[in-house]
Design a protein around this motif. Structure first.
Motif, PDB file in Angstrom:
ATOM      1  N   GLY A 127      -2.500   1.094  -3.076  1.00  0.00           N
ATOM      2  CA  GLY A 127      -1.373   2.202  -2.600  1.00  0.00           C
ATOM      3  C   GLY A 127      -0.103   1.481  -2.374  1.00  0.00           C
ATOM      4  O   GLY A 127      -0.012   0.264  -1.893  1.00  0.00           O
ATOM      5  N   SER A 128       1.040   2.375  -2.538  1.00  0.00           N
ATOM      6  CA  SER A 128       2.342   1.863  -2.695  1.00  0.00           C
ATOM      7  C   SER A 128       3.256   2.545  -1.763  1.00  0.00           C
ATOM      8  O   SER A 128       3.066   4.019  -1.541  1.00  0.00           O
ATOM      9  N   SER A 129       4.558   1.937  -1.516  1.00  0.00           N
ATOM     10  CA  SER A 129       5.402   2.708  -0.918  1.00  0.00           C
ATOM     11  C   SER A 129       6.148   3.704  -2.141  1.00  0.00           C
ATOM     12  O   SER A 129       6.840   4.722  -1.733  1.00  0.00           O
ATOM     13  N   VAL A 153       1.772   5.254   0.533  1.00  0.00           N
ATOM     14  CA  VAL A 153       0.376   5.433   0.880  1.00  0.00           C
ATOM     15  C   VAL A 153       0.226   3.976   1.729  1.00  0.00           C
ATOM     16  O   VAL A 153       0.333   2.939   1.104  1.00  0.00           O
ATOM     17  N   LEU A 154      -0.219   4.124   2.940  1.00  0.00           N
ATOM     18  CA  LEU A 154      -0.673   3.106   3.883  1.00  0.00           C
ATOM     19  C   LEU A 154      -1.894   2.359   3.806  1.00  0.00           C
ATOM     20  O   LEU A 154      -2.139   1.153   4.461  1.00  0.00           O
ATOM     21  N   ASP A 155      -3.054   2.877   3.520  1.00  0.00           N
ATOM     22  CA  ASP A 155      -4.209   2.562   3.327  1.00  0.00           C
ATOM     23  C   ASP A 155      -5.112   3.512   2.527  1.00  0.00           C
ATOM     24  O   ASP A 155      -4.750   4.464   2.091  1.00  0.00           O
ATOM     25  N   VAL A 156      -5.992   2.432   1.744  1.00  0.00           N
ATOM     26  CA  VAL A 156      -7.040   3.100   0.995  1.00  0.00           C
ATOM     27  C   VAL A 156      -8.489   2.346   1.175  1.00  0.00           C
ATOM     28  O   VAL A 156      -8.695   1.405   1.700  1.00  0.00           O
ATOM     29  N   ILE A 203     -16.108   8.681  -3.888  1.00  0.00           N
ATOM     30  CA  ILE A 203     -14.953   9.235  -3.419  1.00  0.00           C
ATOM     31  C   ILE A 203     -13.679   7.891  -3.294  1.00  0.00           C
ATOM     32  O   ILE A 203     -14.363   6.967  -2.987  1.00  0.00           O
ATOM     33  N   ILE A 204     -12.435   8.132  -3.636  1.00  0.00           N
ATOM     34  CA  ILE A 204     -11.425   7.251  -2.678  1.00  0.00           C
ATOM     35  C   ILE A 204     -10.705   8.032  -1.673  1.00  0.00           C
ATOM     36  O   ILE A 204     -10.674   9.278  -1.809  1.00  0.00           O
ATOM     37  N   SER A 254       6.520  -1.437  -3.010  1.00  0.00           N
ATOM     38  CA  SER A 254       5.874  -2.457  -2.267  1.00  0.00           C
ATOM     39  C   SER A 254       4.611  -1.832  -2.459  1.00  0.00           C
ATOM     40  O   SER A 254       3.955  -0.759  -2.245  1.00  0.00           O
ATOM     41  N   VAL A 255       3.598  -2.878  -2.595  1.00  0.00           N
ATOM     42  CA  VAL A 255       2.275  -2.643  -2.541  1.00  0.00           C
ATOM     43  C   VAL A 255       1.561  -2.876  -1.177  1.00  0.00           C
ATOM     44  O   VAL A 255       1.523  -3.815  -0.508  1.00  0.00           O
ATOM     45  N   LEU A 256       1.108  -1.820  -0.545  1.00  0.00           N
ATOM     46  CA  LEU A 256       0.789  -1.707   1.001  1.00  0.00           C
ATOM     47  C   LEU A 256      -0.406  -1.995   1.085  1.00  0.00           C
ATOM     48  O   LEU A 256      -0.862  -2.357   2.407  1.00  0.00           O
ATOM     49  N   CYS A 257      -1.394  -1.793   0.215  1.00  0.00           N
ATOM     50  CA  CYS A 257      -2.925  -1.738   0.550  1.00  0.00           C
ATOM     51  C   CYS A 257      -3.737  -1.777  -0.570  1.00  0.00           C
ATOM     52  O   CYS A 257      -3.060  -1.566  -1.795  1.00  0.00           O
TER      53      CYS A 257
END
Length: 391
Positions: free
Chosen positions: A169-171, A196-199, A205-206, A155-158
């Motif tokens: 960011g992804s599961s 990864v829940l948020d970016v 920077i990231i 899943s693409v979460l963010c």
């Protein structure tokens, strides 16, 4: 003062003598510059000469620039076209504001993802969404899917993008950086031990946060891990940063303010009774949404909770705010609009989606939301309006 201005202009318009007609144009227009827009519109109907006087662009520019919000937008622009018709611009802004106040909108739905849609971002030309179907889709404003990106294994979460890059960011525990000109992947960043829940990112920077309870800071140019922030006792569900300050929201019900450069936690914000799901930060204010169904506004400098918005009957999953309002999306399937100064609920848009609302974003003309129901909803407050010249 406003009543006095209206009374004075009422005397002008109802007098048997044409006071304005007896004065030089410059003086007449100087008098009119003290009128509000409703009075100008009234005066424009008195005679053809008064109508001509009230069409002066300088009058409407003065009204526009002294408006508490609209003038600020113009001043923030580096370049404003010299031939701007401020009378027309004022009318369009006034109509748009009234539609927001009345909840006058037209809804459109975009369909194309094969599963839940977790995240959305848009600009004036494009909408970008990420889904449980492992894809990222780009849509034009007419609702056509113009590109589908694949690369994540779950899943693409963010996601977040600018003109040059997109970060998602992804599961699958990874972060992908994309070239927004070629839409090819630049690199994959590994390090998180869970989804990864948020970016978020800026020019240097990231930042990313994860179900593994950490926040990681990466170099934008090389993708190298620079720092890992530890402190939360649960999944870090959302982050946002401005300059060297980053805020994070966790399932442990705590908001933390961090110094990115040193990795030091500067302050904890405690007040929600259950885990946090979303957070936004403008450098001065923090707005948070929680599983306690509440939205809170915080002073980033003092740590004080300055406002609590209540009304949602489910987890507040997403929110976005500006200087006037907060827009929130919830597992109660509603999207709500709040006055950021008073906490008053301005609109409660029920049954926007047939399932949980996962993300929401708005600009001056529209609200766009995504949901577990696999739909993208566009609430258009500028329907049938010409917004090409809005400044």
């Amino acid at each position: 003062m406003l009543k006095k201005k209206r009374l004075y202009c009422s005397v002008l318009s109802h007098s048997t003598l044409d006071y304005l007609g007896q004065l030089p144009v410059e003086i007449a227009q100087h008098i009119l510059c003290h009128c509000d827009h409703e009075t100008l519109l009234t005066l424009s109907q008195v005679s053809s000469y008064w109508h001509w006087l009230t069409q002066d662009s300088a009058l409407w520019r003065n009204l526009y620039m002294t408006h508490p919000h609209w003038g600020t937008r113009v001043r923030r622009k580096r370049r404003v076209p010299a031939d701007v018709d401020y009378r027309y611009l004022y009318q369009q802004r006034f109509l748009l504001d009234r539609r927001w106040q009345q909840g006058d909108k037209q809804d459109r739905t975009l369909v194309g993802h094969a599963d839940s849609i977790y995240c959305v971002q848009f600009d004036k030309d494009m909408i970008v969404t990420g889904s449980r179907d492992r894809t990222i889709k780009c849509w034009d404003m007419q609702g056509k899917c113009i590109r589908t990106l694949t690369g994540h294994y779950a899943s693409v979460l963010c996601l977040q993008y600018d003109d040059a890059i997109m970060v998602s960011g992804s599961s699958d525990h990874t972060i992908l950086m994309w070239n927004m000109r070629t839409f090819e992947t630049i690199r994959r960043m590994r390090g998180h031990a869970s989804g990864v829940l948020d970016v978020g990112f800026d020019d240097e920077i990231i930042a990313s946060c994860s179900k593994d309870a950490t926040i990681r800071i990466w170099g934008r140019e090389d993708g190298e891990l620079r720092r890992t922030l530890h402190g939360h006792r649960g999944p870090v569900n959302a982050i946002q940063f401005r300059g060297s300050r980053l805020v994070s929201a966790s399932g442990d019900a705590v908001i933390k303010l961090w110094d990115i450069q040193t990795g030091q936690c500067l302050r904890d914000f405690v007040g929600h009774s259950r885990g946090l799901a979303c957070i936004r930060f403008d450098g001065r204010r923090i707005v948070s949404g929680s599983n306690d169904n509440k939205i809170k506004v915080w002073d980033a400098e003092t740590g004080e909770c300055t406002l609590t918005c209540t009304g949602h009957t489910g987890l507040v999953r997403a929110l976005h705010f500006d200087q006037d309002k907060i827009v929130s999306g919830s597992y109660d399937q509603s999207i709500r609009v709040w006055d950021i100064r008073t906490g008053k609920m301005l609109h409660n848009f029920q049954s926007c989606h047939s399932s949980w609302v996962f993300d929401v974003m708005f600009d001056e003309t529209k609200i766009i939301s995504t949901s577990q129901d696999q739909r993208i909803l566009i609430m258009d407050f500028a329907h049938d309006m010409d917004t090409t010249h809005l400044v």
